[in-house]
Design a protein around this motif. Sequence first.
Motif, PDB file in Angstrom:
ATOM      1  N   ILE A  23       0.756  -1.165   0.004  1.00  0.00           N
ATOM      2  CA  ILE A  23      -0.162  -0.039  -0.238  1.00  0.00           C
ATOM      3  C   ILE A  23       0.942   1.358  -0.010  1.00  0.00           C
ATOM      4  O   ILE A  23       0.559   2.396  -0.858  1.00  0.00           O
ATOM      5  CB  ILE A  23      -0.698  -0.025   1.242  1.00  0.00           C
ATOM      6  N   GLN A  26       3.195   1.458  -3.370  1.00  0.00           N
ATOM      7  CA  GLN A  26       2.773   1.436  -4.811  1.00  0.00           C
ATOM      8  C   GLN A  26       3.208   2.867  -5.673  1.00  0.00           C
ATOM      9  O   GLN A  26       3.307   3.783  -4.897  1.00  0.00           O
ATOM     10  CB  GLN A  26       1.127   1.312  -4.594  1.00  0.00           C
ATOM     11  N   PRO A  91      -4.486   5.505   2.035  1.00  0.00           N
ATOM     12  CA  PRO A  91      -4.117   4.335   2.269  1.00  0.00           C
ATOM     13  C   PRO A  91      -4.256   3.829   3.676  1.00  0.00           C
ATOM     14  O   PRO A  91      -4.640   2.543   3.756  1.00  0.00           O
ATOM     15  CB  PRO A  91      -2.631   4.534   2.454  1.00  0.00           C
TER      16      PRO A  91
END
Length: 405
Positions: A23, A26, A91
């Motif tokens: 997460i 990315q 996130p």
Amino acid sequence: MTLFWIASVVLVVFSCILIALPIYRQKVNNDEALRDELNKAFYKDRLSELQEEAEEGLVEDQQDLIEDLKQSLLDDIPAQKDNANGSSISPMAVLIPSVIVVIVLSYGMYMKFGAHQEVQEWQQVTANLPALSKKLMAPEGAALSDDEMRDLTLALRTRLHYQPDDSTGWLLLGRIALANRDVDTAIGSMKKAYDLEPKDPDVMLGFAQALMLSQDDVEQDQARRILGELVKDDYVDLRVFSLLAFDAFERKDFPAAIRYWSVMQQMIGPQDSRYEMLSRSIENAQKQMGQQVGTGKSVSVAISVADNVSVDPNAALIVSVHTADGSPMPVAAARYPVGSLPRTVVLDDGNSMIAERKLSSLDTLMVRVRIDSDGNVATKQGDWFGESEAVKMGESVTVVIDKQY
């Protein structure tokens, strides 16, 4: 149990990290910037095309077309920005629910399918080992239920896994296996205890008892040697003579069985409830020998030495039974290695000097015991000896060696 929970927490934390890394790592895709670049490139290309068309005379209102192109570019910018703002997701909004799901699923699935209850019971049984062991070793130890025996076995195996040098634990496990007639486990456990404590009388007796149940002749011979050491060391325990008597009876050595059972009778006395049981065993052995019940008698002699007597360990012990008047000619006699003193020996009709006059024919008798130092029965000079009072057949005889020829 604490170690397990620590390990589980570590695994759950590691799982959460594996979820968090993608997460936060990315690649950021800025769609707005990409669209701006694309629109600019399209705008420039279209301007070039309009310029070429104008030079060729294909376009009359070039400036109007350029204005329309600019307007379409401006119209696309707000819509694109609104769309980008609407699709933005934090996130943490993904991470927190994911972590909660991992934790709930991990511990929920373990509670449901992970034998949590069984592990708890195992820990409780292990903690209850001292109480179960004390109950087994107590006189009422036979009252242990089947469940308690299984619990005790599990707790012992757990303890011995972490403490393999605990001879007492192996001995206890072997006794449980003997009670359950698990011969292989009993022999294996007792052997481990014997390897750790080869001179401990309880361990020696337990190992011999286990070996007696084996079908292997070599192991049975080893059991007899161990029992012989116990008798030689004057380890006075009814179970030693009981095992020797049982073994002798099984080998059809009925005189030996009778002697051992007679020694047991002398040790416990007629007032003991087991006395009659031993009498029946003796009668059974006599029947097997073809003797008439009640005619087989034996004399048990407890022998000790005075403090001033020096005993040569290589000397022989000569025990003779005489008539009550002290006649020099013995009715029965036997020769033994001195071994350790005090000790108990048993004489019966098998030790009679004359076939026509058996030991069992005497109503009263006396016993003489001599330590033969030179190996010659005829010479007595310097030998230590002792003799008993006249007693009735069946009474216990005690002889103290305290005189010297």
